[in-house]
Write an enzyme that holds these catalytic residues in place. Sequence first.
Site, PDB file in Angstrom:
ATOM      1  N   ILE A 142       0.865  -1.197   0.000  1.00 12.56           N
ATOM      2  CA  ILE A 142       0.000   0.000   0.000  1.00 12.56           C
ATOM      3  C   ILE A 142       0.892   1.234   0.000  1.00 12.56           C
ATOM      4  O   ILE A 142       1.690   1.429   0.928  1.00 12.56           O
ATOM      5  CB  ILE A 142      -0.917   0.027   1.242  1.00 12.56           C
TER       6      ILE A 142
ATOM      7  N   ASN B 213      -2.104   4.238  -3.924  1.00 11.38           N
ATOM      8  CA  ASN B 213      -2.953   5.223  -3.237  1.00 11.38           C
ATOM      9  C   ASN B 213      -2.249   6.564  -3.012  1.00 11.38           C
ATOM     10  O   ASN B 213      -2.915   7.604  -2.940  1.00 11.38           O
ATOM     11  CB  ASN B 213      -3.384   4.608  -1.887  1.00 11.38           C
TER      12      ASN B 213
ATOM     13  N   LYS C 240      -5.848  12.969 -12.175  1.00 10.43           N
ATOM     14  CA  LYS C 240      -6.737  11.846 -11.854  1.00 10.43           C
ATOM     15  C   LYS C 240      -7.421  11.288 -13.113  1.00 10.43           C
ATOM     16  O   LYS C 240      -7.747  10.099 -13.157  1.00 10.43           O
ATOM     17  CB  LYS C 240      -7.749  12.266 -10.785  1.00 10.43           C
TER      18      LYS C 240
ATOM     19  N   TYR D 165      -5.102  18.952 -10.920  1.00  8.50           N
ATOM     20  CA  TYR D 165      -5.446  17.779 -10.092  1.00  8.50           C
ATOM     21  C   TYR D 165      -6.401  16.876 -10.873  1.00  8.50           C
ATOM     22  O   TYR D 165      -6.207  15.658 -10.934  1.00  8.50           O
ATOM     23  CB  TYR D 165      -6.078  18.209  -8.759  1.00  8.50           C
TER      24      TYR D 165
ATOM     25  N   ASP E  82       9.934   8.238  -1.338  1.00  8.52           N
ATOM     26  CA  ASP E  82       9.095   9.215  -2.032  1.00  8.52           C
ATOM     27  C   ASP E  82       8.803   8.622  -3.400  1.00  8.52           C
ATOM     28  O   ASP E  82       9.749   8.265  -4.133  1.00  8.52           O
ATOM     29  CB  ASP E  82       9.885  10.533  -2.137  1.00  8.52           C
TER      30      ASP E  82
HETATM   31  P1  NDP Z   1      -3.851  12.037   2.799  1.00 12.03           P
HETATM   32  O1  NDP Z   1      -3.190  13.361   2.609  1.00 12.03           O
HETATM   33  O2  NDP Z   1      -4.468  11.735   4.111  1.00 12.03           O
HETATM   34  O3  NDP Z   1      -2.842  10.864   2.440  1.00 12.03           O
HETATM   35  C1  NDP Z   1      -1.966  10.939   1.356  1.00 12.03           C
HETATM   36  C2  NDP Z   1      -0.939   9.817   1.471  1.00 12.03           C
HETATM   37  O4  NDP Z   1      -0.091   9.868   0.308  1.00 12.03           O
HETATM   38  C3  NDP Z   1      -0.064   9.961   2.690  1.00 12.03           C
HETATM   39  O5  NDP Z   1       0.121   8.707   3.295  1.00 12.03           O
HETATM   40  C4  NDP Z   1       1.260  10.472   2.142  1.00 12.03           C
HETATM   41  O6  NDP Z   1       2.320   9.947   2.904  1.00 12.03           O
HETATM   42  C5  NDP Z   1       1.264   9.849   0.738  1.00 12.03           C
HETATM   43  N1  NDP Z   1       2.094  10.609  -0.171  1.00 12.03           N
HETATM   44  C6  NDP Z   1       1.875  11.876  -0.610  1.00 12.03           C
HETATM   45  N2  NDP Z   1       2.896  12.280  -1.380  1.00 12.03           N
HETATM   46  C7  NDP Z   1       3.779  11.247  -1.438  1.00 12.03           C
HETATM   47  C8  NDP Z   1       5.030  11.055  -2.057  1.00 12.03           C
HETATM   48  N3  NDP Z   1       5.607  12.029  -2.799  1.00 12.03           N
HETATM   49  N4  NDP Z   1       5.667   9.869  -1.903  1.00 12.03           N
HETATM   50  C9  NDP Z   1       5.117   8.904  -1.159  1.00 12.03           C
HETATM   51  N5  NDP Z   1       3.928   9.016  -0.538  1.00 12.03           N
HETATM   52  C10 NDP Z   1       3.273  10.180  -0.669  1.00 12.03           C
HETATM   53  O7  NDP Z   1      -4.945  11.943   1.642  1.00 12.03           O
HETATM   54  P2  NDP Z   1      -6.000  10.805   1.239  1.00 12.03           P
HETATM   55  O8  NDP Z   1      -5.890   9.616   2.074  1.00 12.03           O
HETATM   56  O9  NDP Z   1      -7.309  11.484   1.130  1.00 12.03           O
HETATM   57  O10 NDP Z   1      -5.497  10.513  -0.241  1.00 12.03           O
HETATM   58  C11 NDP Z   1      -5.142   9.218  -0.702  1.00 12.03           C
HETATM   59  C12 NDP Z   1      -5.495   9.110  -2.170  1.00 12.03           C
HETATM   60  O11 NDP Z   1      -6.896   9.286  -2.331  1.00 12.03           O
HETATM   61  C13 NDP Z   1      -4.827  10.160  -3.051  1.00 12.03           C
HETATM   62  O12 NDP Z   1      -4.423   9.563  -4.262  1.00 12.03           O
HETATM   63  C14 NDP Z   1      -5.960  11.163  -3.304  1.00 12.03           C
HETATM   64  O13 NDP Z   1      -5.790  11.865  -4.506  1.00 12.03           O
HETATM   65  C15 NDP Z   1      -7.141  10.230  -3.344  1.00 12.03           C
HETATM   66  N6  NDP Z   1      -8.442  10.838  -3.116  1.00 12.03           N
HETATM   67  C16 NDP Z   1      -8.680  11.562  -1.973  1.00 12.03           C
HETATM   68  C17 NDP Z   1      -9.934  12.136  -1.792  1.00 12.03           C
HETATM   69  C18 NDP Z   1     -10.258  13.003  -0.618  1.00 12.03           C
HETATM   70  O14 NDP Z   1     -11.252  13.763  -0.691  1.00 12.03           O
HETATM   71  N7  NDP Z   1      -9.542  12.938   0.473  1.00 12.03           N
HETATM   72  C19 NDP Z   1     -11.009  11.923  -2.777  1.00 12.03           C
HETATM   73  C20 NDP Z   1     -10.628  11.167  -3.927  1.00 12.03           C
HETATM   74  C21 NDP Z   1      -9.394  10.629  -4.057  1.00 12.03           C
HETATM   75  P3  NDP Z   1       3.675  10.724   3.292  1.00 12.03           P
HETATM   76  O15 NDP Z   1       3.328  12.189   3.399  1.00 12.03           O
HETATM   77  O16 NDP Z   1       4.077  10.111   4.588  1.00 12.03           O
HETATM   78  O17 NDP Z   1       4.593  10.394   2.185  1.00 12.03           O
HETATM   79  C1  8X3 Z   2     -10.474  14.456  -3.993  1.00 13.84           C
HETATM   80  C2  8X3 Z   2     -11.859  14.977  -4.090  1.00 13.84           C
HETATM   81  O1  8X3 Z   2     -13.306  16.955  -4.791  1.00 13.84           O
HETATM   82  O2  8X3 Z   2     -11.201  17.453  -3.747  1.00 13.84           O
HETATM   83  O3  8X3 Z   2     -10.073  13.790  -5.126  1.00 13.84           O
HETATM   84  O4  8X3 Z   2     -11.246  16.618  -5.982  1.00 13.84           O
HETATM   85  S1  8X3 Z   2     -11.875  16.568  -4.678  1.00 13.84           S
END
Ligand code: NDP
Ligand code: 8X3
Length: 250
Positions: free
Chosen positions: A7, A85, A155, A151, A58
């Site tokens: 993950i 993710n 996606k 963004y 990263d």
């Molecule tokens: P969070 O910000 O809570 O989590 C993001 C995760 O991505 C963290 O664990 C972070 O870990 C990791 N991450 C970010 N940048 C990097 C990097 N450069 N290298 C490695 N890891 C990275 O957001 P969400 O859980 O909401 O987001 C998870 C996924 O879901 C994303 O792809 C997001 O676009 C998608 N998503 C989110 C939505 C929302 O409304 N929240 C809706 C739709 C989709 P760390 O900083 O430790 O590296």
């Molecule tokens: C995350 C949901 O509405 O911020 O993908 O784009 S939104």
Amino acid sequence: MTKTALITGATSGIGHATAYEFAKHGINLILCGRRLERLHTIKKALDRLTNVHILNFDVRNKTRVFEAIESLPDAFKTIDILINNAGNAHGLDPIQTGSIDDWDAMMDINVKGLLYVSKAVIPQMTARQSGHIINIGSSAGKEVYPKGNVYCGSKHAVLAITEGMRIDLNPFGIKVGSINPGLVETEFSQVRFKGDDIANSVYKGYKALQADDIAEIIYFAISRPAHVNIADMLVFPTAQANNTTLKKEL
Ligand code: NDP
Ligand code: 8X3
């Protein structure tokens, strides 16, 4: 047989919740992220439920991505399930005033990072003729909204790459699908708005999806019988009808 899942972005939000959900079901875990302290804490919490290995990289750094996956000990080398993710939005600006640094971050992490990790994992899946890849897209990958430009572009790319992967990996019997959430209450908005106050208002006035809601759906997808592949799922909170229609209480 016990499966192993890798993950990315397991340090918070959806990835973190998915790690807990999978651990409850005894799936071995490879948890990835940049924040090492958090990875250690999560490993400590989940060690009593399953076997956990952490990888600190990263996703933008392709050398580190390959080194990290190459470094897996024998017990974790066979990856049955890949959850791509890791990702975030950076900024919410009209295209004419958007920041190039934000654009780079979104394309490099959400798109290229996903490709690097996939490239490092797919060869073992094709060799075994089995595996399951779930890419976390977004409702932003299906419908562009004002100021969402890059963004949404990243996606949309995730969705196109998912479809391409599914076609190319079809001869190998590898399942590929995407889960596309709307608004989920995680650290996502803190990252998008760089800690600005506006981040706190994003999930106010309605019940947003919670990370656990998506984690349960991801587990549902990976626990279907061998002949069933959840190819593409769009999930909104009830209060959200599309990317521009949200019923908020005042
Ligand atoms: P969070 O910000 O809570 O989590 C993001 C995760 O991505 C963290 O664990 C972070 O870990 C990791 N991450 C970010 N940048 C990097 C990097 N450069 N290298 C490695 N890891 C990275 O957001 P969400 O859980 O909401 O987001 C998870 C996924 O879901 C994303 O792809 C997001 O676009 C998608 N998503 C989110 C939505 C929302 O409304 N929240 C809706 C739709 C989709 P760390 O900083 O430790 O590296
Ligand atoms: C995350 C949901 O509405 O911020 O993908 O784009 S939104």
